[in-house]
Enzyme design. Structure first.
Site, short mmCIF file in Angstrom:
data_model
loop_
_atom_site.label_atom_id
_atom_site.label_comp_id
_atom_site.label_asym_id
_atom_site.label_seq_id
_atom_site.Cartn_x
_atom_site.Cartn_y
_atom_site.Cartn_z
N ASP A 1 0.92 -1.29 -0.12
CA ASP A 1 -0.46 -0.15 -0.11
C ASP A 1 0.66 1.10 -0.16
O ASP A 1 1.32 1.26 0.46
CB ASP A 1 -0.80 0.22 1.23
CG ASP A 1 -2.18 -0.99 1.41
OD1 ASP A 1 -2.26 -2.22 0.15
OD2 ASP A 1 -2.47 -1.71 2.44
N1 URA Z 1 -1.12 -5.86 4.09
C1 URA Z 1 -1.13 -4.36 3.66
O1 URA Z 1 -2.56 -4.57 4.69
N2 URA Z 1 -0.86 -3.90 3.80
C2 URA Z 1 0.65 -4.13 2.75
O2 URA Z 1 0.47 -3.00 2.07
C3 URA Z 1 0.81 -5.51 2.60
C4 URA Z 1 0.58 -6.03 3.39
#
Ligand code: URA
Length: 239
Positions: A102
């Site tokens: 993310d």
């Molecule tokens: N899980 C998440 O919630 N976000 C990420 O970026 C990676 C794994």
């Protein structure tokens, strides 16, 4: 392999733009102009030229980036936001991220121009482990940790068993270490939300055994031969 794929893999242009190069008569194979899409070439034997300049198969690169928060995991963004590609722009290859973090997630992100390798690493079938440090609100109890280990409902799906341990407990926030081999969208955040302890900060500290070491946020390095081989073995053993 198809000519347009070869051109794209060689970093000449995107697949779409490579097709345009071909149809506009700028590409030759063994000295003859080719305008038909779908022409097959053997990169080992055929000589491909664009505007008379020879095209070489791009060297495969495998890169570890310590992704900072605030960068999109993408090659480019139509809305002009900063992407992880900006952070590896100096490297002589078109690199694609392995899986996705993310925008606000930090830590280990692998990038490569080896499509098959990338697919295997990111595919849950191969079970490559990813380790996260999730700093969450409050202090999850033993029952919460057990629930995460067994699997929690994150909205229609129950997560597979995971390795989970308290890394640093505090009354206002705590950090838990979560090891998963799936890669569902926003999985770790959804898992923590499911136990009532939303994520405040998320860092991936390991991917298939590759760790950050002393890479600072925003820095990258090439993987060593031994690291690449070790990742390769991980995607073969579990087939
Ligand atoms: N899980 C998440 O919630 N976000 C990420 O970026 C990676 C794994």
């Amino acid at each position: 392999m198809r000519l347009q794929r070869f051109l794209a893999l060689s970093g000449v242009a995107s697949r779409r733009a490579s097709e345009a190069l071909i149809t506009s008569g700028r590409v030759s194979v063994n000295g003859r102009i080719v305008t038909r899409l779908g022409t097959n070439v053997d990169p080992q034997r055929d000589t491909v030229e664009v505007d008379g300049k020879s095209v070489q198969e791009e060297r495969k690169l495998y890169v570890l980036l310590n992704k900072p928060a605030g960068y999109l995991t993408a090659v480019a963004d139509a809305r002009g936001r900063s992407t992880v590609s900006d952070l590896v722009a100096g490297l002589p290859a078109r690199l694609y991220p392995v899986g996705r973090l993310d925008m606000d997630t930090e830590g280990v992100l692998l990038l490569t121009n080896d499509g098959d390798f990338s697919f295997r690493l990111a595919h849950p079938r191969f079970g490559v482990e990813k380790v996260y440090h999730a700093t969450v609100a409050g202090k999850p109890g033993a029952a919460d940790i057990e629930a995460l280990k067994r699997g929690v409902d994150i909205g229609g799906v129950v997560t597979s068993p995971a390795k989970v341990r308290m890394f640093k407990a505090g009354s206002r926030h705590s950090t838990i270490e979560i090891t998963i081999h799936e890669g569902r969208k926003r999985q770790v955040k959804r898992m923590c939300k499911a136990i009532g302890h939303p994520v405040i900060r998320l860092r991936r500290i390991e991917y298939g055994g590759i760790r950050l070491g002393n890479l600072k946020p925003g820095q990258h390095r090439l993987l060593t031969h031994a690291e690449i081989e070790s990742l390769r073995r991980k995607t073969e053993l579990n087939v």
